[in-house]
Motif scaffolding. Sequence first.
Motif, PDB file in Angstrom:
ATOM      1  N   THR A  35       0.816  -1.218   0.000  1.00 51.16           N
ATOM      2  CA  THR A  35       0.000   0.000   0.000  1.00 51.16           C
ATOM      3  C   THR A  35       0.844   1.260   0.000  1.00 51.16           C
ATOM      4  O   THR A  35       0.401   2.290  -0.500  1.00 51.16           O
ATOM      5  CB  THR A  35      -0.965   0.025   1.192  1.00 51.16           C
ATOM      6  N   GLN A  36       2.061   1.209   0.544  1.00 45.18           N
ATOM      7  CA  GLN A  36       2.920   2.395   0.522  1.00 45.18           C
ATOM      8  C   GLN A  36       3.220   2.800  -0.910  1.00 45.18           C
ATOM      9  O   GLN A  36       3.274   3.979  -1.225  1.00 45.18           O
ATOM     10  CB  GLN A  36       4.231   2.123   1.274  1.00 45.18           C
ATOM     11  N   GLU A  37       3.408   1.813  -1.790  1.00 47.09           N
ATOM     12  CA  GLU A  37       3.696   2.101  -3.188  1.00 47.09           C
ATOM     13  C   GLU A  37       2.448   2.565  -3.937  1.00 47.09           C
ATOM     14  O   GLU A  37       2.541   3.313  -4.904  1.00 47.09           O
ATOM     15  CB  GLU A  37       4.277   0.872  -3.874  1.00 47.09           C
ATOM     16  N   LEU A  38       1.277   2.094  -3.506  1.00 48.81           N
ATOM     17  CA  LEU A  38       0.035   2.467  -4.179  1.00 48.81           C
ATOM     18  C   LEU A  38      -0.414   3.878  -3.827  1.00 48.81           C
ATOM     19  O   LEU A  38      -1.108   4.521  -4.603  1.00 48.81           O
ATOM     20  CB  LEU A  38      -1.082   1.480  -3.805  1.00 48.81           C
ATOM     21  N   THR A  39      -0.043   4.346  -2.648  1.00 50.22           N
ATOM     22  CA  THR A  39      -0.458   5.682  -2.203  1.00 50.22           C
ATOM     23  C   THR A  39       0.753   6.475  -1.718  1.00 50.22           C
ATOM     24  O   THR A  39       0.930   6.672  -0.520  1.00 50.22           O
ATOM     25  CB  THR A  39      -1.509   5.591  -1.082  1.00 50.22           C
ATOM     26  N   PRO A  40       1.592   6.933  -2.663  1.00 53.78           N
ATOM     27  CA  PRO A  40       2.772   7.688  -2.243  1.00 53.78           C
ATOM     28  C   PRO A  40       2.436   9.076  -1.697  1.00 53.78           C
ATOM     29  O   PRO A  40       3.248   9.684  -1.028  1.00 53.78           O
ATOM     30  CB  PRO A  40       3.594   7.803  -3.527  1.00 53.78           C
ATOM     31  N   HIS A  41       1.229   9.554  -1.966  1.00 52.90           N
ATOM     32  CA  HIS A  41       0.805  10.861  -1.456  1.00 52.90           C
ATOM     33  C   HIS A  41      -0.013  10.627  -0.188  1.00 52.90           C
ATOM     34  O   HIS A  41      -1.136  10.159  -0.241  1.00 52.90           O
ATOM     35  CB  HIS A  41      -0.031  11.604  -2.500  1.00 52.90           C
ATOM     36  N   ASN A  50      -5.530  19.547   1.816  1.00 53.37           N
ATOM     37  CA  ASN A  50      -4.370  19.408   0.939  1.00 53.37           C
ATOM     38  C   ASN A  50      -4.445  18.124   0.115  1.00 53.37           C
ATOM     39  O   ASN A  50      -4.026  18.098  -1.045  1.00 53.37           O
ATOM     40  CB  ASN A  50      -3.073  19.417   1.750  1.00 53.37           C
ATOM     41  N   ALA A  51      -4.991  17.077   0.712  1.00 55.84           N
ATOM     42  CA  ALA A  51      -5.151  15.807  -0.014  1.00 55.84           C
ATOM     43  C   ALA A  51      -6.106  15.979  -1.185  1.00 55.84           C
ATOM     44  O   ALA A  51      -5.822  15.528  -2.309  1.00 55.84           O
ATOM     45  CB  ALA A  51      -5.658  14.716   0.938  1.00 55.84           C
ATOM     46  N   PHE A  52      -7.225  16.645  -0.947  1.00 59.55           N
ATOM     47  CA  PHE A  52      -8.181  16.899  -2.038  1.00 59.55           C
ATOM     48  C   PHE A  52      -7.558  17.779  -3.124  1.00 59.55           C
ATOM     49  O   PHE A  52      -7.742  17.537  -4.312  1.00 59.55           O
ATOM     50  CB  PHE A  52      -9.465  17.538  -1.506  1.00 59.55           C
ATOM     51  N   GLU A  53      -6.795  18.783  -2.709  1.00 61.26           N
ATOM     52  CA  GLU A  53      -6.145  19.658  -3.679  1.00 61.26           C
ATOM     53  C   GLU A  53      -5.135  18.889  -4.534  1.00 61.26           C
ATOM     54  O   GLU A  53      -5.018  19.133  -5.740  1.00 61.26           O
ATOM     55  CB  GLU A  53      -5.460  20.820  -2.965  1.00 61.26           C
ATOM     56  N   ALA A  54      -4.415  17.953  -3.923  1.00 62.57           N
ATOM     57  CA  ALA A  54      -3.440  17.156  -4.671  1.00 62.57           C
ATOM     58  C   ALA A  54      -4.126  16.333  -5.753  1.00 62.57           C
ATOM     59  O   ALA A  54      -3.636  16.234  -6.884  1.00 62.57           O
ATOM     60  CB  ALA A  54      -2.671  16.244  -3.719  1.00 62.57           C
ATOM     61  N   ASP A  57      -5.342  18.567  -8.606  1.00 61.41           N
ATOM     62  CA  ASP A  57      -4.245  19.069  -9.430  1.00 61.41           C
ATOM     63  C   ASP A  57      -3.419  17.904  -9.974  1.00 61.41           C
ATOM     64  O   ASP A  57      -2.191  17.890  -9.924  1.00 61.41           O
ATOM     65  CB  ASP A  57      -3.373  20.023  -8.603  1.00 61.41           C
ATOM     66  N   LEU A  58      -4.116  16.913 -10.499  1.00 57.54           N
ATOM     67  CA  LEU A  58      -3.525  15.663 -10.964  1.00 57.54           C
ATOM     68  C   LEU A  58      -2.386  15.859 -11.957  1.00 57.54           C
ATOM     69  O   LEU A  58      -1.368  15.168 -11.887  1.00 57.54           O
ATOM     70  CB  LEU A  58      -4.622  14.788 -11.589  1.00 57.54           C
ATOM     71  N   LEU A  59      -2.513  16.794 -12.871  1.00 59.10           N
ATOM     72  CA  LEU A  59      -1.465  16.995 -13.885  1.00 59.10           C
ATOM     73  C   LEU A  59      -0.128  17.390 -13.263  1.00 59.10           C
ATOM     74  O   LEU A  59       0.929  17.000 -13.744  1.00 59.10           O
ATOM     75  CB  LEU A  59      -1.904  18.032 -14.912  1.00 59.10           C
ATOM     76  N   ARG A  60      -0.185  18.141 -12.181  1.00 63.23           N
ATOM     77  CA  ARG A  60       1.049  18.569 -11.520  1.00 63.23           C
ATOM     78  C   ARG A  60       1.538  17.540 -10.504  1.00 63.23           C
ATOM     79  O   ARG A  60       2.723  17.231 -10.437  1.00 63.23           O
ATOM     80  CB  ARG A  60       0.838  19.918 -10.818  1.00 63.23           C
ATOM     81  N   THR A  61       0.612  16.983  -9.710  1.00 61.53           N
ATOM     82  CA  THR A  61       1.008  16.120  -8.592  1.00 61.53           C
ATOM     83  C   THR A  61       1.092  14.643  -8.957  1.00 61.53           C
ATOM     84  O   THR A  61       1.741  13.884  -8.269  1.00 61.53           O
ATOM     85  CB  THR A  61       0.003  16.252  -7.432  1.00 61.53           C
ATOM     86  N   HIS A  62       0.383  14.243 -10.023  1.00 63.19           N
ATOM     87  CA  HIS A  62       0.288  12.832 -10.404  1.00 63.19           C
ATOM     88  C   HIS A  62      -0.327  11.984  -9.288  1.00 63.19           C
ATOM     89  O   HIS A  62      -0.074  10.794  -9.195  1.00 63.19           O
ATOM     90  CB  HIS A  62       1.650  12.255 -10.822  1.00 63.19           C
ATOM     91  N   ALA A  63      -1.137  12.610  -8.446  1.00 63.52           N
ATOM     92  CA  ALA A  63      -1.749  11.932  -7.303  1.00 63.52           C
ATOM     93  C   ALA A  63      -3.102  11.353  -7.716  1.00 63.52           C
ATOM     94  O   ALA A  63      -4.105  12.056  -7.725  1.00 63.52           O
ATOM     95  CB  ALA A  63      -1.928  12.893  -6.136  1.00 63.52           C
TER      96      ALA A  63
END
Length: 70
Positions: A35-41, A50-54, A57-63
């Motif tokens: 799970t650490q690899e699946l959710t690096p953010h 901040n989690a919602f913002e990440a 902003d998918l194009l910048r954060t890749h989250a």
Amino acid sequence: MRRNEGTSEGCADDADLYAEQATVLDLNARGKLRTQELTPHRFPLDRINNAFEAVQDLLRTHAIFVGLEI
């Protein structure tokens, strides 16, 4: 799959979804998922905005997925 009334869009049957959730939770509890690899953010709960913002902003954060630490 069942069809949504009035559309041709399919969705997973609730029973199938719950079974899949149980499988994922079981695999995670047994340490079979990385799970650490699946959710690096990851964010502490007090930074949930901040989690919602990440994600927004998918194009910048890749989250694609974010984790909340509770």
